[in-house]
Design a protein around this motif. Structure first.
Motif, PDB file in Angstrom:
ATOM      1  N   MET A  15      39.325  38.003  31.765  1.00  0.00           N
ATOM      2  CA  MET A  15      38.749  37.184  32.842  1.00  0.00           C
ATOM      3  C   MET A  15      38.706  35.718  32.431  1.00  0.00           C
ATOM      4  O   MET A  15      39.026  34.824  33.209  1.00  0.00           O
ATOM      5  N   ALA A  16      38.313  35.464  31.185  1.00  0.00           N
ATOM      6  CA  ALA A  16      38.223  34.082  30.713  1.00  0.00           C
ATOM      7  C   ALA A  16      39.612  33.433  30.735  1.00  0.00           C
ATOM      8  O   ALA A  16      39.749  32.261  31.070  1.00  0.00           O
ATOM      9  N   THR A  17      40.636  34.215  30.417  1.00  0.00           N
ATOM     10  CA  THR A  17      42.006  33.681  30.416  1.00  0.00           C
ATOM     11  C   THR A  17      42.421  33.280  31.828  1.00  0.00           C
ATOM     12  O   THR A  17      43.038  32.236  32.042  1.00  0.00           O
ATOM     13  N   LEU A  18      42.057  34.105  32.803  1.00  0.00           N
ATOM     14  CA  LEU A  18      42.361  33.758  34.200  1.00  0.00           C
ATOM     15  C   LEU A  18      41.686  32.438  34.564  1.00  0.00           C
ATOM     16  O   LEU A  18      42.288  31.562  35.176  1.00  0.00           O
ATOM     17  N   ASP A  19      40.436  32.315  34.151  1.00  0.00           N
ATOM     18  CA  ASP A  19      39.686  31.079  34.451  1.00  0.00           C
ATOM     19  C   ASP A  19      40.341  29.859  33.815  1.00  0.00           C
ATOM     20  O   ASP A  19      40.458  28.808  34.438  1.00  0.00           O
ATOM     21  N   VAL A  20      40.745  30.019  32.557  1.00  0.00           N
ATOM     22  CA  VAL A  20      41.345  28.883  31.851  1.00  0.00           C
ATOM     23  C   VAL A  20      42.646  28.461  32.542  1.00  0.00           C
ATOM     24  O   VAL A  20      42.900  27.272  32.738  1.00  0.00           O
ATOM     25  N   LYS A  64      43.423  28.802  35.669  1.00  0.00           N
ATOM     26  CA  LYS A  64      43.015  28.127  36.914  1.00  0.00           C
ATOM     27  C   LYS A  64      42.599  26.703  36.614  1.00  0.00           C
ATOM     28  O   LYS A  64      42.960  25.758  37.314  1.00  0.00           O
ATOM     29  N   GLU A  65      41.798  26.568  35.555  1.00  0.00           N
ATOM     30  CA  GLU A  65      41.289  25.271  35.141  1.00  0.00           C
ATOM     31  C   GLU A  65      42.431  24.270  34.925  1.00  0.00           C
ATOM     32  O   GLU A  65      42.328  23.103  35.272  1.00  0.00           O
ATOM     33  N   ASN A 106      48.163  29.516  38.482  1.00  0.00           N
ATOM     34  CA  ASN A 106      47.830  30.489  39.510  1.00  0.00           C
ATOM     35  C   ASN A 106      48.120  31.896  38.997  1.00  0.00           C
ATOM     36  O   ASN A 106      49.210  32.413  39.187  1.00  0.00           O
TER      37      ASN A 106
END
Ligand code: GDP
Ligand code: MN
Length: 377
Positions: free
Chosen positions: A259-264, A266-267, A271
């Motif tokens: 999940m954190a990787t997805l957020d990063v 996005k940051e 996409n």
């Protein structure tokens, strides 16, 4: 999440005594025509696509018919539809009632209150998300006594009912409550709940069964929810694989890092499209399988972000390199890796031998993936 099609929800309504229109399920135009001609469904009738998405009324997936011929035409038109990505395989034929007002009524779990709540609105027949908050009442229910009389009166008032329809609600609410409790539901929704003559009738039914209670319901074992074909294959292989709309594939281990990787990503303007969580895999074959599944989703670039613990970096690297060799050249994509932790050196060496560099910085590796997914500019 086990979402039930309308007709299955209505079977539960019937079992618990929630009033319904008379109806039958059909799977072809000819079958629909015959059901009506033989009087199993009275005319005029409503022909409704049995799909899991809402908005059928507006989307042409609910039609009215006055003759057996019209039923056949409507049934065939609806059975030919692909509604919001789902092929229509079943239709529900129901008597067309002449309705007064359309109301909204549901019971669901409120996670912050940790209680079931009844949601009621006099403005039904439209998506509840589009109804003004002031027109919606939310009534928390203590699950032990269940819906008590003052709560039922409050709901009745929110729906704007008096007289005979209010009395009808007083019978309907305990039935809906029993269904909610006894069938392990996460949601039971009636939208619209219609005033027909002096009483109330559920024109639509949406029932979702709690995932954690699914094992108690073998009757729903054949229901597939909204998994994509690749997600379905992944599930059979016990691979945690989810498809989203983006174009970057993410392979990580553990839900937190994934999940954190997805957020990063996005940051940094990326996409994320597909992600897979290797969990505590220590079998390179499993990694290969998972990676090949990801390749089938045709990502523009893939980010491998592994923190080696139980999952060893060299295991992942070995599985990955084996998989890369099986992906045809025309379907290859840039792969950016960041592997740290248990057996990191060995893993990095295996990747390097296959021409893949591991970028130790999270920021730099994430930015590299985002750039690779954009492609040459
Ligand atoms: P949804 O749009 O997917 O939620 O499908 P619904 O089952 O809620 O049906 C959409 C709309 O069709 C309802 O809001 C009603 O206005 C209408 N409808 C459905 N059944 C009947 C019926 O028996 N009689 C009448 N007059 N309208 C109906
Ligand atoms: Mn509806």
């Amino acid at each position: 999440m086990v979402k039930l099609a309308e007709w299955r929800g209505k079977e539960l309504f019937r079992k618990y005594g929630v009033p319904l229109p008379r109806g039958q399920v059909a799977r072809s135009g000819a079958e629909a025509e015959q059901l009506v001609r033989l009087g199993a469904v009275p005319l005029p009738c409503v022909v409704k696509a049995q799909v899991l998405s809402g908005g059928r009324g507006k989307g042409g997936a609910v039609r009215f018919a006055n003759t057996p011929e019209e039923v056949q035409v409507a049934a065939e038109a609806i059975l030919g539809l692909e509604f919001k990505g789902e092929k229509v395989k079943e239709i529900l034929l129901e008597e067309k009632l002449s309705i007064g007002r359309e109301l909204y009524l549901s019971i669901t779990l409120d996670r912050s209150l940790r209680l079931p709540i009844v949601i009621a609105s006099a403005q039904g027949g439209v998506e509840i998300e589009s109804v003004d908050d002031a027109a919606i009442d939310r009534v928390p229910v203590d699950p032990f006594p269940g819906l008590v009389s003052y709560e039922r009166r409050r709901i009745s008032k929110a729906l704007g009912l008096t007289g005979a329809p209010a009395a009808s609600l007083d019978r309907l609410l305990p039935a809906l409550w029993r269904l909610f409790q006894a069938e392990d539901s996460e949601l039971v929704e009636i939208n619209p709940l219609a005033i027909v003559g002096d009483g109330l009738v559920a024109l639509d039914a949406k029932v979702i069964i709690e995932d954690d209670a699914a094992f108690r319901h073998p009757e729903y074992a054949d229901i597939r929810d909204d998994r994509t074909p690749l997600e379905e294959i992944a599930r059979e292989k016990e691979i945690a694989f989810v498809q989203l709309d983006g174009n970057i594939g993410v392979i990580a281990n553990g839900a937190g890092l994934t999940m954190a990787t997805l957020d990063v990503l996005k940051e940094f303007g990326g996409n994320p499209g597909v992600f897979l969580d290797l969990g505590g895999t220590d079998d390179p074959k499993k990694v290969t399988e998972a990676f090949l599944l990801m390749a089938q989703a045709r990502p523009r670039a893939v980010f491998l972000n592994i923190f080696g613990g139980v999952t060893r970096c060299d295991t992942v690297a070995t599985g990955l390199v084996a998989a890369m060799q099986q992906v045809p050249a025309s379907e290859r994509f840039p792969l950016i890796a960041r592997i740290r932790g248990n057996n990191e050196k060995e893993g990095i060496e295996i990747l390097r031998a296959a021409g893949i560099t591991s970028i130790p910085s999270l920021k730099e590796s994430a930015q590299a993936v985002v750039a690779a997914a954009r492609g040459p500019t």
